[in-house]
Design a protein around this motif. Sequence first.
Motif, PDB file in Angstrom:
ATOM      1  N   LEU A   1       0.431   5.217  -5.433  1.00 23.88           N
ATOM      2  CA  LEU A   1      -0.097   4.369  -6.498  1.00 23.88           C
ATOM      3  C   LEU A   1       0.926   3.384  -7.073  1.00 23.88           C
ATOM      4  O   LEU A   1       0.711   2.810  -8.129  1.00 23.88           O
ATOM      5  CB  LEU A   1      -0.724   5.199  -7.617  1.00 23.88           C
ATOM      6  N   ARG A   2       2.032   3.171  -6.368  1.00 24.28           N
ATOM      7  CA  ARG A   2       3.019   2.189  -6.829  1.00 24.28           C
ATOM      8  C   ARG A   2       2.581   0.793  -6.398  1.00 24.28           C
ATOM      9  O   ARG A   2       1.924   0.622  -5.374  1.00 24.28           O
ATOM     10  CB  ARG A   2       4.381   2.516  -6.249  1.00 24.28           C
ATOM     11  N   PRO A   3       2.976  -0.239  -7.168  1.00 21.50           N
ATOM     12  CA  PRO A   3       2.613  -1.615  -6.792  1.00 21.50           C
ATOM     13  C   PRO A   3       3.266  -1.999  -5.465  1.00 21.50           C
ATOM     14  O   PRO A   3       4.414  -1.643  -5.208  1.00 21.50           O
ATOM     15  CB  PRO A   3       3.155  -2.469  -7.928  1.00 21.50           C
ATOM     16  N   LEU A   4       2.534  -2.726  -4.640  1.00 20.35           N
ATOM     17  CA  LEU A   4       3.035  -3.144  -3.337  1.00 20.35           C
ATOM     18  C   LEU A   4       3.504  -4.597  -3.377  1.00 20.35           C
ATOM     19  O   LEU A   4       2.950  -5.402  -4.123  1.00 20.35           O
ATOM     20  CB  LEU A   4       1.926  -3.013  -2.287  1.00 20.35           C
ATOM     21  N   PRO A   5       4.516  -4.922  -2.561  1.00 20.02           N
ATOM     22  CA  PRO A   5       4.931  -6.320  -2.463  1.00 20.02           C
ATOM     23  C   PRO A   5       3.741  -7.152  -1.986  1.00 20.02           C
ATOM     24  O   PRO A   5       3.000  -6.733  -1.107  1.00 20.02           O
ATOM     25  CB  PRO A   5       6.043  -6.307  -1.410  1.00 20.02           C
TER      26      PRO A   5
ATOM     27  N   CYS B   1       6.676   5.397  -0.333  1.00 20.46           N
ATOM     28  CA  CYS B   1       6.332   6.730   0.184  1.00 20.46           C
ATOM     29  C   CYS B   1       6.116   6.728   1.693  1.00 20.46           C
ATOM     30  O   CYS B   1       5.922   7.782   2.286  1.00 20.46           O
ATOM     31  CB  CYS B   1       5.093   7.278  -0.519  1.00 20.46           C
ATOM     32  N   GLU B   2       6.118   5.534   2.316  1.00 26.64           N
ATOM     33  CA  GLU B   2       5.983   5.354   3.757  1.00 26.64           C
ATOM     34  C   GLU B   2       4.627   5.761   4.309  1.00 26.64           C
ATOM     35  O   GLU B   2       4.479   6.002   5.497  1.00 26.64           O
ATOM     36  CB  GLU B   2       7.125   6.058   4.493  1.00 26.64           C
ATOM     37  N   ALA B   3       3.604   5.803   3.468  1.00 27.66           N
ATOM     38  CA  ALA B   3       2.239   6.056   3.938  1.00 27.66           C
ATOM     39  C   ALA B   3       1.724   4.802   4.627  1.00 27.66           C
ATOM     40  O   ALA B   3       2.010   3.684   4.213  1.00 27.66           O
ATOM     41  CB  ALA B   3       1.336   6.409   2.760  1.00 27.66           C
ATOM     42  N   VAL B   4       0.950   4.982   5.701  1.00 30.40           N
ATOM     43  CA  VAL B   4       0.346   3.852   6.383  1.00 30.40           C
ATOM     44  C   VAL B   4      -0.754   3.294   5.493  1.00 30.40           C
ATOM     45  O   VAL B   4      -1.575   4.032   4.943  1.00 30.40           O
ATOM     46  CB  VAL B   4      -0.223   4.272   7.756  1.00 30.40           C
ATOM     47  N   LEU B   5      -0.756   1.970   5.337  1.00 28.99           N
ATOM     48  CA  LEU B   5      -1.720   1.320   4.454  1.00 28.99           C
ATOM     49  C   LEU B   5      -2.948   0.888   5.239  1.00 28.99           C
ATOM     50  O   LEU B   5      -2.833   0.188   6.238  1.00 28.99           O
ATOM     51  CB  LEU B   5      -1.086   0.090   3.797  1.00 28.99           C
TER      52      LEU B   5
ATOM     53  N   GLN C   1      -1.762  -1.963  -4.728  1.00 33.86           N
ATOM     54  CA  GLN C   1      -0.973  -0.747  -4.883  1.00 33.86           C
ATOM     55  C   GLN C   1      -1.228   0.200  -3.728  1.00 33.86           C
ATOM     56  O   GLN C   1      -2.254   0.118  -3.058  1.00 33.86           O
ATOM     57  CB  GLN C   1      -1.274  -0.065  -6.211  1.00 33.86           C
ATOM     58  N   CYS C   2      -0.289   1.116  -3.493  1.00 31.38           N
ATOM     59  CA  CYS C   2      -0.387   2.103  -2.428  1.00 31.38           C
ATOM     60  C   CYS C   2      -1.464   3.124  -2.780  1.00 31.38           C
ATOM     61  O   CYS C   2      -1.532   3.591  -3.917  1.00 31.38           O
ATOM     62  CB  CYS C   2       0.954   2.800  -2.235  1.00 31.38           C
ATOM     63  N   GLU C   3      -2.285   3.489  -1.790  1.00 32.83           N
ATOM     64  CA  GLU C   3      -3.341   4.472  -2.018  1.00 32.83           C
ATOM     65  C   GLU C   3      -2.769   5.882  -2.207  1.00 32.83           C
ATOM     66  O   GLU C   3      -3.399   6.719  -2.832  1.00 32.83           O
ATOM     67  CB  GLU C   3      -4.303   4.485  -0.819  1.00 32.83           C
ATOM     68  N   SER C   4      -1.563   6.126  -1.686  1.00 34.49           N
ATOM     69  CA  SER C   4      -0.979   7.467  -1.768  1.00 34.49           C
ATOM     70  C   SER C   4      -0.145   7.678  -3.030  1.00 34.49           C
ATOM     71  O   SER C   4      -0.381   8.612  -3.781  1.00 34.49           O
ATOM     72  CB  SER C   4      -0.108   7.736  -0.545  1.00 34.49           C
TER      73      SER C   4
END
Length: 166
Positions: free
Chosen positions: A57-61, A41-45, A52-55
């Motif tokens: 919620l997909r698993p992150l590498p 989603c290209e949200a800044v982490l 997982q991404c806070e925006s």
Amino acid sequence: MPPPPHGREATLLPADAPGGPGQGQQHRPGPDSTAYMCPYCEAVLSNPAAAQCESCLRPLPQQGTPVLRVQFPTGELKVSVGQHLVLGRDAGQSPVAATFTQYDNVSRRHSTVWLDPSGTAWVRDEGSTNGTFVNGERLPRGVEAPLRDGDQLRLAADVTGTVQLT
């Protein structure tokens, strides 16, 4: 201290920033000198080590996953697995257009770089007027070429970046 960058522009580390390309060849930026973003989603982490991404919620590498960095004179670009990044002067087409706006011979949508799930980095010329070059060899329009650590990626005649795979 200025506020952190937002959105896709966060993949750019200005040349004059601590750890930027102008700060010495041997120094590699630490985890706090380049913003990390979700490849989906290209949200800044806020926490690059998160599972997982806070925006979205997909698993992150996770750590150990390859990262493509390209150091240009005007800044460093960072691409994660699964992310495609358009390089060019048009902010509507390239999220890192500020890196290239001073170069009139770089097309608005010049080329695309990405990192596939196997960790192989790629570049494709998007029909640019003045060409995309890997180690001095011009790529035909629309042709995908692999990038290796240490390769020189040149857009038109003026903008050369060094590829780093970490």
